[in-house]
Scaffold this motif. Structure first.
Motif, PDB file in Angstrom:
ATOM      1  N   UNK A 139      96.614  61.129 133.451  1.00 36.85           N
ATOM      2  CA  UNK A 139      96.641  62.315 134.302  1.00 36.85           C
ATOM      3  C   UNK A 139      96.352  61.985 135.769  1.00 36.85           C
ATOM      4  N   UNK A 140      95.445  61.073 136.025  1.00 36.93           N
ATOM      5  CA  UNK A 140      95.071  60.731 137.391  1.00 36.93           C
ATOM      6  C   UNK A 140      95.976  59.718 138.068  1.00 36.93           C
ATOM      7  N   UNK A 141      96.998  59.233 137.383  1.00 40.47           N
ATOM      8  CA  UNK A 141      97.887  58.217 137.947  1.00 40.47           C
ATOM      9  C   UNK A 141      99.000  58.907 138.758  1.00 40.47           C
ATOM     10  N   UNK A 142      98.649  59.322 139.962  1.00 38.33           N
ATOM     11  CA  UNK A 142      99.584  60.095 140.777  1.00 38.33           C
ATOM     12  C   UNK A 142     100.820  59.295 141.180  1.00 38.33           C
ATOM     13  N   UNK A 143     100.670  58.002 141.373  1.00 41.91           N
ATOM     14  CA  UNK A 143     101.829  57.175 141.738  1.00 41.91           C
ATOM     15  C   UNK A 143     102.868  57.184 140.619  1.00 41.91           C
ATOM     16  N   UNK A 144     102.426  56.971 139.384  1.00 47.52           N
ATOM     17  CA  UNK A 144     103.354  56.973 138.253  1.00 47.52           C
ATOM     18  C   UNK A 144     103.928  58.362 138.024  1.00 47.52           C
ATOM     19  N   UNK A 145     103.105  59.370 138.134  1.00 44.96           N
ATOM     20  CA  UNK A 145     103.588  60.739 137.926  1.00 44.96           C
ATOM     21  C   UNK A 145     104.674  61.086 138.944  1.00 44.96           C
ATOM     22  N   UNK A 146     104.483  60.695 140.180  1.00 44.19           N
ATOM     23  CA  UNK A 146     105.494  60.938 141.215  1.00 44.19           C
ATOM     24  C   UNK A 146     106.792  60.189 140.873  1.00 44.19           C
ATOM     25  N   UNK A 147     106.666  58.945 140.413  1.00 42.50           N
ATOM     26  CA  UNK A 147     107.836  58.152 140.014  1.00 42.50           C
ATOM     27  C   UNK A 147     108.611  58.870 138.910  1.00 42.50           C
ATOM     28  N   UNK A 148     107.921  59.338 137.869  1.00 43.28           N
ATOM     29  CA  UNK A 148     108.608  60.022 136.772  1.00 43.28           C
ATOM     30  C   UNK A 148     109.234  61.327 137.240  1.00 43.28           C
ATOM     31  N   UNK A 149     108.536  62.068 138.084  1.00 45.63           N
ATOM     32  CA  UNK A 149     109.077  63.331 138.583  1.00 45.63           C
ATOM     33  C   UNK A 149     110.329  63.092 139.431  1.00 45.63           C
ATOM     34  N   UNK A 150     110.316  62.058 140.260  1.00 44.01           N
ATOM     35  CA  UNK A 150     111.508  61.725 141.042  1.00 44.01           C
ATOM     36  C   UNK A 150     112.663  61.266 140.157  1.00 44.01           C
ATOM     37  N   UNK A 151     112.331  60.799 138.945  1.00 40.23           N
ATOM     38  CA  UNK A 151     113.339  60.341 137.993  1.00 40.23           C
ATOM     39  C   UNK A 151     113.812  61.458 137.065  1.00 40.23           C
ATOM     40  N   UNK A 152     113.366  62.688 137.315  1.00 40.54           N
ATOM     41  CA  UNK A 152     113.843  63.825 136.535  1.00 40.54           C
ATOM     42  C   UNK A 152     112.958  64.248 135.375  1.00 40.54           C
ATOM     43  N   UNK A 153     111.813  63.622 135.202  1.00 42.52           N
ATOM     44  CA  UNK A 153     110.880  64.010 134.135  1.00 42.52           C
ATOM     45  C   UNK A 153     109.989  65.147 134.637  1.00 42.52           C
ATOM     46  N   UNK A 154     109.592  66.020 133.722  1.00 39.21           N
ATOM     47  CA  UNK A 154     108.654  67.087 134.050  1.00 39.21           C
ATOM     48  C   UNK A 154     107.561  67.140 132.985  1.00 39.21           C
ATOM     49  N   UNK A 155     106.349  67.535 133.369  1.00 43.24           N
ATOM     50  CA  UNK A 155     105.285  67.678 132.363  1.00 43.24           C
ATOM     51  C   UNK A 155     105.700  68.755 131.360  1.00 43.24           C
ATOM     52  N   UNK A 156     105.448  68.496 130.068  1.00 44.98           N
ATOM     53  CA  UNK A 156     105.832  69.484 129.060  1.00 44.98           C
ATOM     54  C   UNK A 156     104.637  70.254 128.499  1.00 44.98           C
ATOM     55  N   UNK A 157     103.444  70.034 129.070  1.00 44.22           N
ATOM     56  CA  UNK A 157     102.255  70.769 128.642  1.00 44.22           C
ATOM     57  C   UNK A 157     101.406  70.047 127.612  1.00 44.22           C
ATOM     58  N   UNK A 158     101.936  68.996 126.990  1.00 49.79           N
ATOM     59  CA  UNK A 158     101.158  68.258 125.991  1.00 49.79           C
ATOM     60  C   UNK A 158     100.124  67.372 126.689  1.00 49.79           C
ATOM     61  N   UNK A 159      98.955  67.314 126.094  1.00 48.71           N
ATOM     62  CA  UNK A 159      97.856  66.508 126.634  1.00 48.71           C
ATOM     63  C   UNK A 159      97.180  65.793 125.464  1.00 48.71           C
ATOM     64  N   UNK A 160      96.573  64.661 125.772  1.00 48.40           N
ATOM     65  CA  UNK A 160      95.781  63.934 124.782  1.00 48.40           C
ATOM     66  C   UNK A 160      94.812  63.025 125.509  1.00 48.40           C
TER      67      UNK A 160
END
Length: 178
Positions: A139-160
């Motif tokens: 969750x705290x890995x903002x660099x990776x999250x930005x990379x995935x979002x720029x690649x068309x991925x979106x959070x789907x609400x699942x957490x663990x």
């Protein structure tokens, strides 16, 4: 490593790549997760232990549907990715593929190489007739999250909670239609 990478080669990983993959994984973890993962946990990461694990994965991956790729330039492995059927109980492994790992050496970040690895993994998952791809990210890995979002991925609400070293950290799942 030179400032400019003129030609990168992506190919299916083999058991002989385990040492190079382990080095990339440990170096990437130590850079990407600094401040997210306790320093003591990062300091005890072992390339030897990761090499043994990757040797097993690469030797027996066909049984689980796991495939892995390395990205090399100038004769050196700079990154890798692995993917296969989802491991999540709330998804159908016949329809959903999962990006298990994607790591680059820190010196290779920001050069489009991660996108090339991700494209390779997505194309493979799509060829296996999966309609969707997921990835779990801290969750705290903002660099990776930005990379995935720029690649068309979106959070789907699942957490663990992901076991990291002696503790655990929150992860969120991203999803993308293929």
């Amino acid at each position: 490593m030179s400032e400019r990478i003129t030609r990168a080669v992506i190919r299916r990983a083999q058991p002989a790549d385990a040492a190079a993959i382990a080095r990339v994984e440990v170096d990437s973890w130590r850079a990407a997760y600094l401040g997210l993962v306790p320093a003591g946990d990062l300091n005890i990461l072992s390339t030897q232990a990761r090499e043994a694990s990757w040797r097993r994965i690469l030797s027996h991956g066909a049984a689980t549907g796991t495939r892995a790729w390395t990205l090399s330039a100038e004769g050196a492995v700079l990154g890798f990715a692995s993917a296969g059927p989802t491991r999540d109980e709330d998804d159908d492994p016949c329809n959903v593929g999962e990006l298990y790992t994607i790591y680059l050496l820190p010196a290779a970040w920001g050069r489009g190489l991660g996108a090339a690895l991700l494209d390779t993994a997505q194309a493979d998952v799509a060829r296996r007739r999966h309609r969707t791809m997921t990835i779990w990210v801290l969750e705290g890995n903002t660099r990776a999250r930005r990379f995935y979002e720029l690649s068309g991925f979106t959070p789907d609400g699942a957490r663990r909670r992901a076991r990291v070293g002696a503790g655990s950290l929150p992860e969120v799942r991203y999803r993308r239609a293929l």
